[in-house]
Design a protein around this motif. Sequence first.
Motif, short mmCIF file in Angstrom:
data_model
loop_
_atom_site.label_atom_id
_atom_site.label_comp_id
_atom_site.label_asym_id
_atom_site.label_seq_id
_atom_site.Cartn_x
_atom_site.Cartn_y
_atom_site.Cartn_z
N THR A 176 0.84 -1.21 0.00
CA THR A 176 0.00 0.00 0.00
C THR A 176 0.87 1.25 0.00
OG1 THR A 176 -1.73 -1.14 1.24
CG2 THR A 176 -1.80 1.26 1.24
N ALA A 177 0.62 2.14 -0.93
CA ALA A 177 1.32 3.42 -0.96
C ALA A 177 0.85 4.29 0.19
CB ALA A 177 1.07 4.13 -2.29
N SER A 178 1.74 5.05 0.78
CA SER A 178 1.36 5.84 1.96
C SER A 178 2.12 7.15 2.02
CB SER A 178 1.60 5.04 3.24
OG SER A 178 2.97 4.71 3.37
N VAL A 179 1.47 8.13 2.66
CA VAL A 179 2.08 9.41 2.96
C VAL A 179 1.77 9.72 4.42
CG1 VAL A 179 2.02 11.90 2.51
CG2 VAL A 179 1.88 10.29 0.60
N VAL A 180 2.78 10.07 5.19
CA VAL A 180 2.60 10.44 6.60
C VAL A 180 2.78 11.94 6.73
CG1 VAL A 180 3.42 10.13 8.96
CG2 VAL A 180 3.41 8.19 7.39
N VAL A 181 1.74 12.60 7.24
CA VAL A 181 1.79 14.05 7.47
C VAL A 181 2.14 14.26 8.94
CG1 VAL A 181 0.53 16.22 7.38
CG2 VAL A 181 0.08 14.43 5.68
N ARG A 204 10.89 17.70 19.89
CA ARG A 204 10.25 16.80 18.93
C ARG A 204 10.87 15.42 19.03
NH1 ARG A 204 8.97 20.39 13.48
NH2 ARG A 204 8.19 22.23 14.57
N LEU A 205 10.01 14.42 19.09
CA LEU A 205 10.47 13.05 19.26
C LEU A 205 10.80 12.37 17.94
CD1 LEU A 205 7.95 11.88 22.02
CD2 LEU A 205 10.23 12.88 22.31
N GLY A 206 10.27 12.89 16.83
CA GLY A 206 10.55 12.30 15.52
C GLY A 206 9.88 10.97 15.28
N LEU A 207 8.79 10.69 16.02
CA LEU A 207 8.13 9.40 15.87
C LEU A 207 7.41 9.27 14.51
CD1 LEU A 207 6.65 9.03 19.47
CD2 LEU A 207 8.67 7.90 18.51
N ALA A 208 6.94 10.37 13.96
CA ALA A 208 6.29 10.31 12.65
C ALA A 208 7.27 9.86 11.57
CB ALA A 208 5.69 11.66 12.29
N GLY A 209 8.53 10.26 11.71
CA GLY A 209 9.54 9.81 10.76
C GLY A 209 9.75 8.31 10.83
N GLY A 234 6.77 4.70 3.09
CA GLY A 234 6.09 5.74 2.33
C GLY A 234 6.86 7.03 2.29
N THR A 235 6.14 8.13 2.12
CA THR A 235 6.71 9.47 2.01
C THR A 235 6.28 10.28 3.21
OG1 THR A 235 6.62 9.38 -0.41
CG2 THR A 235 6.81 11.55 0.58
N GLY A 236 7.22 11.03 3.77
CA GLY A 236 6.91 11.87 4.91
C GLY A 236 6.87 13.33 4.55
N LEU A 237 5.89 14.04 5.10
CA LEU A 237 5.75 15.47 4.89
C LEU A 237 5.43 16.13 6.23
CD1 LEU A 237 3.41 15.66 1.76
CD2 LEU A 237 5.84 16.19 1.80
N ARG A 238 5.92 17.34 6.38
CA ARG A 238 5.47 18.11 7.52
C ARG A 238 4.18 18.83 7.15
NH1 ARG A 238 7.57 17.99 11.82
NH2 ARG A 238 6.49 19.89 12.48
N LEU A 239 3.40 19.19 8.14
CA LEU A 239 2.10 19.78 7.91
C LEU A 239 2.19 21.01 7.00
CD1 LEU A 239 -0.89 19.52 8.71
CD2 LEU A 239 -0.44 21.06 10.62
N GLU A 240 3.21 21.83 7.23
CA GLU A 240 3.33 23.06 6.44
C GLU A 240 3.78 22.79 5.00
OE1 GLU A 240 6.99 22.60 9.14
OE2 GLU A 240 4.80 22.44 9.30
N GLU A 241 4.20 21.58 4.71
CA GLU A 241 4.65 21.25 3.35
C GLU A 241 3.52 20.78 2.44
OE1 GLU A 241 9.23 19.77 4.32
OE2 GLU A 241 7.62 18.29 4.19
N ALA A 290 4.27 8.47 -3.62
CA ALA A 290 4.43 7.44 -2.59
C ALA A 290 5.45 6.42 -3.06
CB ALA A 290 3.09 6.78 -2.32
N ALA A 291 6.12 5.79 -2.11
CA ALA A 291 7.25 4.93 -2.44
C ALA A 291 6.85 3.67 -3.16
CB ALA A 291 8.02 4.58 -1.17
N ARG A 292 5.68 3.14 -2.85
CA ARG A 292 5.28 1.85 -3.42
C ARG A 292 4.72 2.01 -4.82
NH1 ARG A 292 7.22 -2.55 -0.45
NH2 ARG A 292 7.32 -1.87 1.71
N ALA A 293 5.14 1.17 -5.72
CA ALA A 293 4.63 1.16 -7.09
C ALA A 293 3.67 0.01 -7.26
CB ALA A 293 5.77 1.05 -8.09
N ALA A 294 2.82 0.09 -8.34
CA ALA A 294 1.86 -0.98 -8.59
C ALA A 294 2.57 -2.23 -9.05
CB ALA A 294 0.86 -0.54 -9.65
#
Length: 654
Positions: free
Chosen positions: A605-610, A618-623, A631-638, A650-654
């Motif tokens: 499953t392709a995923s993006v974590v905001v 900051r604990l960096g747990l979202a990373g 998947g791909t990580g983004l900060r809220l302001e991005e 997203a990192a995963r391809a079909a």
Amino acid sequence: MSGYPFSAVVGHDDLRLSLLLNSVHPGIGGVLVRGEKGTAKSTIVRALAALLPEASVVAGCRFSCDPERPDPHCPDGPHTDFDDDTRPARLVELPVGATEDRLIGSLDLERALTEGVRAYQPGLLAAAHRGVLYVDEVNLLHDHLVDLLLDAAAMGRAHVEREGVSVSHAASFLLVGTMNPEEGELRPQLLDRFGLTVEVRASRDVPTRTEVIRRRLAFEADPAGFAERWSDADAELATRIVAARKALPEVSLPDSELRRIAAVCAAFDVDGMRADLVLARTAVAHAAWRGAERVEESDVEVAARLALPHRRRRDPFDEPGIEQDQLDQAMKDAAEEADREPDPDPGPDGPGGGAPEPGDGPTGPAQGPQNAEAPPTPSGGQAPATPDPAFRARQLEIAGVGEGAPGRRSRSRAGSGRALRASTSQGSGIHLVGTLTAAAPYQRDRGRTGAGLIVRAGDVRKAVREGRESNLVLFLVDASGSMAARKRMSAVTGAVVSLLRDAYQRRDKVGLVTFRGSSAELALPPTSSVEAAVARLRDLRTGGRTPLADGLLRARKTLAVERLRDPRRRALLVVVTDGRATVAVSRDAVGDAMRAAAMIAAEGTASVVVDCESGPVRLGLAGKLTAALGGTGLRLEELSADSVAGVVRAARAA
């Protein structure tokens, strides 16, 4: 079998009036019929064709040229010496799954193969010229067909440049579309092309429903006899349409009513000037329909009720429609403008001084959500945070090439749409030009002596089509106490609303999973109605502990069910969280979350974590969660497309 008579329809007065007014004045721009299933939308539209007057056409012209004004650029022209002919008015239906060739026409395959010439075979746009083009479930129409419809509706002509054929022909038609809002909304560009819109609902009145059943059963028992009983009423309507058409040029539109129209449109803050023009045309048609010689206030009120509901939406997620008290207030305020003497030296805003001040008239209540009463706060959670203003979200895209339903998010191998190239192995359907080109050099060797090409199996080329697909975008939103700081939750909610708007524009299905307290819940099962997701999000309660692992497992289960229902639609999981976890299945809450994330990643499953974490520490747990999901990580302001350029894949391809 006889069709159901127009006059026999019970209720739906606004819908019938809208269709009749468009029949009197086709320049109004058509009708969009919104309503739940089983409300006779299609029945009424199909019955309209029987009321329309016959069309006078140039005999033998495939494009229905008017003998009094033949199209000088007609592909069947020039029409210099011709016979007149008449034919019944046409109602042409555009199926949702139609191909581009079927809509605009294509190379005439029969003549190409038998005579070796390039000839044009007209499509549905040509057939609908000077008639009605009806699109059932218009909100499900493929985007490439919507683009073609927009071009034809804007120019009144269809232009075809393909397969060695260059053709332009007149395509002026009454566009009528029906849709069920539960299956998703219409693209704003096409929505604005409809002159009038009508909401259709089944009556809750028992006598009315009884009469509907009685008439329908009588029709099914004896269609011809039932139609005969209503023939006089239909004939009377047909005669009235012809009379209103003839009277239309003589109906006057006084300056006072023009100012009234402009004031009403300004009060509802509609975009552009199309609404003003549609109101004016509808008011004139209504005056002609009732046999009047000039437009009056009642004509303008009817026109506003039919032409403004779909134009006052400031956002795709605003509720459509106009409340009667809003319209009454707008008409009351506009009366002052209508009675005012025109300014002899109008300023840049024109006579009357332009729109009312903000907050005057119906502009305030028409804005909607900010004036509503705050919902009560249930026990166990804080009241919903008011979302921050939405913004233009950057594009989130699944890597690779899929085969899902047409849309506007990720790349796909399309079964319809424009062909990119010809291939001997890949693709779908025959690439006509490629096939004929492959066969042409060998005609002498194959013994061709007359007209027609000799085509062998090895000459056949397939059309490789690549387009864009829609995806399932499943939002997993952290509503726990770690996210519930009022200011931060407002920013998060505003960001998710922005992503939902982007999903609406890209024709995605969306779902919403939230987690807080001790468990996660599927707040909205995957649906094409993005508005429902926004409504659930705005009612989101916050607070409590953070069952991150449970949220991920609920999302995984939801994705598995949808994969069985629609295996070709790829999914994108958007996780909105600060990564903290305080509820554990074992004794390790963070470890449980990472193991759940790894299970999702293993299924491709392709995923993006905001990442919504804020503050100096900051604990960096979202990373870490992003890495576990692959998947791909983004900060809220991005998330804003204005602040950060580019596409997030997203990192995963079909």
